[in-house]
Design a protein around this motif. Structure first.
Motif, PDB file in Angstrom:
ATOM      1  N   THR A 193      -7.569   0.953  -5.637  1.00 27.98           N
ATOM      2  CA  THR A 193      -7.648   2.130  -4.790  1.00 27.98           C
ATOM      3  C   THR A 193      -9.093   2.305  -4.343  1.00 27.98           C
ATOM      4  N   ILE A 248       0.871  -1.175   0.000  1.00 22.41           N
ATOM      5  CA  ILE A 248       0.000   0.000   0.000  1.00 22.41           C
ATOM      6  C   ILE A 248       0.907   1.224   0.000  1.00 22.41           C
ATOM      7  N   PHE A 291      -1.521  -1.310  -4.077  1.00 25.58           N
ATOM      8  CA  PHE A 291      -2.662  -0.456  -3.780  1.00 25.58           C
ATOM      9  C   PHE A 291      -2.181   0.976  -3.518  1.00 25.58           C
ATOM     10  N   ALA A 292      -3.111   1.939  -3.633  1.00 27.10           N
ATOM     11  CA  ALA A 292      -2.745   3.337  -3.385  1.00 27.10           C
ATOM     12  C   ALA A 292      -3.961   4.152  -2.991  1.00 27.10           C
ATOM     13  N   PHE A 293      -3.702   5.264  -2.274  1.00 25.28           N
ATOM     14  CA  PHE A 293      -4.701   6.312  -2.069  1.00 25.28           C
ATOM     15  C   PHE A 293      -3.975   7.587  -1.683  1.00 25.28           C
ATOM     16  N   HIS A 294      -4.724   8.701  -1.620  1.00 25.96           N
ATOM     17  CA  HIS A 294      -4.174  10.006  -1.259  1.00 25.96           C
ATOM     18  C   HIS A 294      -4.431  10.282   0.219  1.00 25.96           C
ATOM     19  N   ARG A 333       1.043   4.197 -13.628  1.00 26.95           N
ATOM     20  CA  ARG A 333      -0.300   3.685 -13.360  1.00 26.95           C
ATOM     21  C   ARG A 333      -0.668   2.773 -14.520  1.00 26.95           C
ATOM     22  N   TRP A 371     -11.566  -0.676   2.849  1.00 25.47           N
ATOM     23  CA  TRP A 371     -10.327  -1.325   3.253  1.00 25.47           C
ATOM     24  C   TRP A 371     -10.593  -2.569   4.110  1.00 25.47           C
ATOM     25  N   SER A 419      -8.632   0.066 -10.893  1.00 24.02           N
ATOM     26  CA  SER A 419      -7.384   0.260 -10.162  1.00 24.02           C
ATOM     27  C   SER A 419      -7.589  -0.127  -8.701  1.00 24.02           C
ATOM     28  N   GLU A 435     -10.449   5.080  -4.034  1.00 25.76           N
ATOM     29  CA  GLU A 435     -10.869   6.377  -4.563  1.00 25.76           C
ATOM     30  C   GLU A 435     -11.472   6.205  -5.954  1.00 25.76           C
ATOM     31  N   LEU A 455       1.187   0.924 -10.194  1.00 25.48           N
ATOM     32  CA  LEU A 455      -0.080   0.832  -9.476  1.00 25.48           C
ATOM     33  C   LEU A 455      -0.949  -0.178 -10.215  1.00 25.48           C
TER      34      LEU A 455
END
Length: 330
Positions: free
Chosen positions: A252, A27, A278-281, A177, A306, A250, A254, A211
């Motif tokens: 995420t 992550i 995985f990713a998020f802001h 990405r 999550w 993707s 978001e 990603l």
């Protein structure tokens, strides 16, 4: 860089993970200032108040034994309170500080504010290098360690980026990405790049870790050419998604509904992906700072996303991996 895939600029060597590595996940959090996503780029219209929510959110992952890589940009790395919050979460001894370059808020400010220049790889090489140096230096001063993981904001790598990172001791770049094309805004085209990690940079000094983006649906095996063709039809991609033919998902929370994300994880694992990224802001950890978490209800849905994803990963036997473990296995 515009119109060219990074893979077209330099040959790559796919990483073959050893059997004992199993299937793992990371992550990576874009740990950044909050700003108005609808407004034009600005050097000063931003804040870092959302960082106060980070320790409590981090505990939700730490309690499950999940490490996080926080990719920190200049406004965060130069804010004492934000750094205090990050130092608190590093106490888990598994998480790590990395680098994220937002060129419009990262000195030196020698470029005009414009969408094209928001992709750091479009800048002159000397300016891109100077911005990487300024950000790396402030992270070293703030945290007492050199970052090993890099992501450029907006996934804006250029032809010099991997060499510049290798020269500065970076080991992992997560600026791609997978399966997205940013050419219309002056950025790079990753549409033909898949999820597998690969070696890049001079002498393969870096690991590129995209990603993860998964095609789902009954026609998913037609892949990028079919998805690109759908984009040429009026509302073609939306219609294909509603009919269960093909969706691009993707990993995420978001903008990706939980049902779609769970299916994407199942597809990725079932088709043999060995490392899910995985990713998020970070501003999504507090309501009102991103389009994805506008209020308390959205925040509850973010955390529930999550909870369900992590539960599925456990069920499928997909384990988290630290940066050290990843580098050792590569």
């Amino acid at each position: 860089m515009q119109g060219a895939s990074p893979l077209a600029l330099q040959p790559s060597t796919p990483i073959v993970w050893p059997d004992e590595f199993g299937t793992r996940f990371t992550i990576f959090v874009d740990t950044e200032e909050e700003f108005d996503w609808r407004a034009s780029f600005s050097r000063d219209r931003h804040g870092t108040s959302a960082m106060a929510a980070l320790p409590a959110a981090h505990a939700r992952f730490a309690d499950r034994g999940v490490p996080i890589v926080y990719l920190v940009d200049y406004p965060v790395a130069s804010d004492p309170r934000a750094c205090d919050a990050l130092r608190a979460v590093l106490a888990d001894s598994r998480s790590e500080i990395g680098t994220q370059l937002h060129p419009w808020v990262n000195p030196p400010f020698d470029e005009a504010l414009a969408p094209h220049n928001s992709y750091a790889g479009n800048l002159p090489e000397a300016l891109e290098a100077a911005k990487i140096d300024a950000l790396t230096d402030v992270i070293v001063r703030s945290f007492g360690q050199r970052p090993r993981v890099y992501r450029t904001g907006r996934y804006g790598i250029g032809p010099a980026t991997w060499r510049l990172l290798a020269e500065r001791g970076y080991r992992i770049d997560s600026s791609i990405r997978a399966r997205y094309d940013y050419q219309s805004d002056g950025g790079p085209d990753f549409a033909a790049i898949g999820n597998a990690a690969f070696r890049c940079g001079p002498d393969g000094a870096l690991i590129a870790l995209p990603l993860t983006t998964v095609y789902t649906g009954i026609l998913r095996r037609l892949g990028e050419p079919f998805f690109r063709a759908l984009g040429q039809l009026p509302r073609g991609r939306g219609a294909a998604a509603r009919l269960g033919l093909m969706s691009r998902v993707s990993l995420t929370p978001e903008g990706m509904p939980i049902a779609d994300a769970l299916e994407a994880v199942r597809v990725a694992v079932g088709e043999g992906e060995r490392l899910l990224n995985f990713a998020f802001h970070s501003p999504s950890l507090a309501p009102g700072h991103t389009p994805y978490v506008r209020d308390a209800r959205d925040l509850a849905a973010f955390h529930a996303w999550w909870d369900q994803v992590l539960e599925l990963l456990v069920t499928l036997g997909v384990r988290p991996v630290t940066v050290d473990q990843l580098l050792d296995a590569a």
